[in-house]
Write a protein that holds these residues in place. Structure first.
Motif, PDB file in Angstrom:
ATOM      1  N   ASP A   1      92.626  20.826 -20.814  1.00 23.79           N
ATOM      2  CA  ASP A   1      91.332  21.398 -20.420  1.00 23.79           C
ATOM      3  C   ASP A   1      90.736  20.629 -19.239  1.00 23.79           C
ATOM      4  OD1 ASP A   1      91.477  23.312 -22.408  1.00 23.79           O
ATOM      5  OD2 ASP A   1      90.327  22.149 -23.856  1.00 23.79           O
ATOM      6  N   LEU A   2      90.884  19.299 -19.248  1.00 24.60           N
ATOM      7  CA  LEU A   2      90.334  18.474 -18.182  1.00 24.60           C
ATOM      8  C   LEU A   2      91.038  18.754 -16.854  1.00 24.60           C
ATOM      9  CD1 LEU A   2      88.468  16.158 -17.272  1.00 24.60           C
ATOM     10  CD2 LEU A   2      90.260  14.551 -17.974  1.00 24.60           C
ATOM     11  N   ILE A   3      92.367  18.809 -16.876  1.00 21.02           N
ATOM     12  CA  ILE A   3      93.129  19.006 -15.642  1.00 21.02           C
ATOM     13  C   ILE A   3      92.966  20.437 -15.112  1.00 21.02           C
ATOM     14  CG2 ILE A   3      95.349  19.838 -16.560  1.00 21.02           C
ATOM     15  CD1 ILE A   3      95.048  16.973 -14.066  1.00 21.02           C
ATOM     16  N   SER A   4      92.469  21.344 -15.976  1.00 27.12           N
ATOM     17  CA  SER A   4      92.243  22.734 -15.576  1.00 27.12           C
ATOM     18  C   SER A   4      90.807  22.995 -15.142  1.00 27.12           C
ATOM     19  CB  SER A   4      92.596  23.677 -16.741  1.00 27.12           C
ATOM     20  OG  SER A   4      93.920  23.463 -17.192  1.00 27.12           O
ATOM     21  N   ASP A   5      89.954  21.976 -15.262  1.00 24.95           N
ATOM     22  CA  ASP A   5      88.546  22.133 -14.893  1.00 24.95           C
ATOM     23  C   ASP A   5      88.412  22.334 -13.382  1.00 24.95           C
ATOM     24  OD1 ASP A   5      85.546  21.541 -15.831  1.00 24.95           O
ATOM     25  OD2 ASP A   5      85.885  20.525 -13.912  1.00 24.95           O
ATOM     26  N   ALA A   6      87.514  23.225 -12.998  1.00 23.52           N
ATOM     27  CA  ALA A   6      87.352  23.570 -11.576  1.00 23.52           C
ATOM     28  C   ALA A   6      86.963  22.356 -10.736  1.00 23.52           C
ATOM     29  CB  ALA A   6      86.301  24.668 -11.427  1.00 23.52           C
ATOM     30  N   HIS A   7      86.121  21.485 -11.290  1.00 27.02           N
ATOM     31  CA  HIS A   7      85.695  20.293 -10.549  1.00 27.02           C
ATOM     32  C   HIS A   7      86.866  19.341 -10.323  1.00 27.02           C
ATOM     33  CE1 HIS A   7      81.345  21.084 -10.661  1.00 27.02           C
ATOM     34  NE2 HIS A   7      81.575  21.599 -11.859  1.00 27.02           N
ATOM     35  N   VAL A   8      87.697  19.177 -11.347  1.00 21.24           N
ATOM     36  CA  VAL A   8      88.843  18.280 -11.225  1.00 21.24           C
ATOM     37  C   VAL A   8      89.849  18.853 -10.232  1.00 21.24           C
ATOM     38  CG1 VAL A   8      90.772  17.213 -12.464  1.00 21.24           C
ATOM     39  CG2 VAL A   8      88.518  17.324 -13.533  1.00 21.24           C
TER      40      VAL A   8
END
Length: 456
Positions: A426-433
């Motif tokens: 979920d973190l690596i798929s976040d738009a900001h990341v």
């Protein structure tokens, strides 16, 4: 070159060192606690010696037991990995006295750089930018108040002898300083036996950037570029990447040169890391601390430079000169590492030890590496750090690396214990990341609150 080395560690880093040593034709000795009798590093090494019960203080932190194992097996050197005894200057000195090579810097250098006040003083002498703060140790809350009034709020309280996120408090306003000082100092006493603190001005927003350095015993020191470690939870790194999207060629050169100056100033030998805070608005960077050991996130640097850092550590300790010149180090592509922990993000990241029933580690494709000591049927003990694997990817560019990491995390399967793999996906798929739009506050202040709401 050594004929036999002992690895004073456990888990994936012990496995990593064993593999590097084997490729160099060196025999290995594993040490293990009673809880780690069936661990992978114990099974892979040429020899294995039990050094005590499960509790770290009675096994992996027992210097006499580790040294006795080295003497009994005839090991010529000890690689400490990270954590445990890796930054213990007394242990490094004891190895020297026993004529066993410590694969790392000298104990005197550890003392100089492990004490944050001394480290700050050395960096000022070496013309390395430091964060505005106290010039020495601070022992009372009243003294801290005077310094904070001078440098301005918010300030960061840090244990002078600290590490691993212990004894750290961010103080936003004057009214909160005395209570925060007392709390942080007490935590520092419990963790390090030393309640002395120091203060720094909070650099916000900031990027946590670290520069990997290598130095041989002939005074030749180079850097291997930087890693961006800004995605952190409770001051603990969660995901790292190299190179940093926040740094251009000029700034990369400046930070690399500053890191080399820092290392040369203290006569550094072996692998180490100079950590900086970067103010993105002004492009000013400031020295935070030096880690006198191999880092958890060293594989991302290995991917983008092609340099095997662990092998270089062993070669340097054996007295061999570095074969790399600075001009030969080229950063190619982009690498990302996700730390896989046996913990449950849905229950405040509570540890999740237990027996692994089924396990599938993603391993196919170019530019994918998994460093782990897990296997099906292995029981993860409850006594140690919860990190059980690292997934590392390398792509021609950052987008390819991001997509490759998403694919790898999607394929990762484990049953019997809970891990943070889905959280990492979920973190690596976040738009900001994906956009590279994050700093050290992002995970705790922006991502996690939304993540928790979604879970509820």
């Amino acid at each position: 070159m050594f004929k036999k080395i002992l690895i004073a560690n456990r888990g994936e880093i012990a496995v990593r060192i064993i593999r590097a040593a084997r490729e160099l034709g060196i025999a290995t000795v594993a040490v293990y606690s009673e809880a780690d009798k069936t661990s992978l590093h114990t099974l892979l090494a040429d020899e294995a010696v039990c050094i005590g019960p499960a509790k770290s203080a009675d096994s992996y932190l027992n210097m006499n037991s580790v040294l006795s194992a080295a003497i009994v097996t005839g090991a010529e050197a000890i690689h400490p990995g990270f954590g445990f005894l890796s930054e213990n200057s007394k242990f490094a000195t004891m190895c020297e006295e026993m004529h066993i090579k410590f694969i790392g810097p000298a104990g005197s250098v550890m003392d100089k750089m492990g004490d944050k006040i001394n480290a700050r003083s050395e960096m000022v002498k070496a013309n390395v930018p430091v964060i505005p703060g106290s010039d020495g140790e601070v022992y009372t809350g009243q003294e801290a108040l005077k310094i904070a009034d001078k440098i301005g709020y918010p300030v960061m309280l840090k244990a002078s002898a600290g590490g691993g996120g212990k004894g750290i408090r961010k103080v936003e306003k004057k009214e909160d300083l005395l209570a925060a000082f007392e709390s942080a100092s007490q935590e520092a006493v419990a963790a390090f036996g030393n309640g002395a603190m120091y203060l720094e001005k909070v650099i916000y927003p900031a990027r946590h950037i670290e520069v990997q350095i290598l130095g041989d015993s002939f005074g030749h020191i180079i850097h291997l570029g930087e890693r961006d470690c800004s995605l952190q939870r409770n001051n603990q790194k969660v995901l790292e990447e190299s190179p940093s999207i926040a740094i251009g060629k000029t700034l990369r050169t400046q930070m690399g040169e500053a890191a080399v100056r820092a290392a040369k100033a203290v006569g550094y030998e072996n692998a180490g890391t100079i950590e900086f805070l970067l103010d993105e608005e002004t492009e000013q960077f400031f020295f935070m601390e030096m880690n006198t050991r191999v880092q958890v996130e060293h594989p991302v640097t290995e991917f983008v430079t092609g340099v095997d850092i662990v092998k270089e550590q062993i070669r340097i300790a054996a007295g061999q000169p570095l074969e790399y010149q600075q001009d030969a180090i080229q950063i190619t592509g982009h690498a990302i590492e996700c730390r896989i922990n046996a913990e449950n993000p849905k229950f405040n990241f509570a540890p999740s030890p237990g027996k692994i029933k089924d396990l599938f580690l993603p391993s196919g494709g170019v530019g994918l590496r998994v460093d782990s000591a897990m296997y099906a049927g292995y029981s993860i003990p409850p006594y140690y750090d919860s990190m059980v694997a690292k997934i590392i990817v390398h792509g021609e560019n950052r987008f390819e690396a991001l997509m490759k990491m998403q694919r790898a995390l999607f394929e990762f399967e484990i049953s019997g214990v809970v891990t943070n793999a889905e959280f990492q996906l979920d973190l690596i798929s976040d738009a900001h990341v994906i956009a590279g739009d994050y700093d050290t506050s992002f995970l705790m202040e922006k991502f996690l609150p939304n993540y928790i709401k979604q879970e509820e």
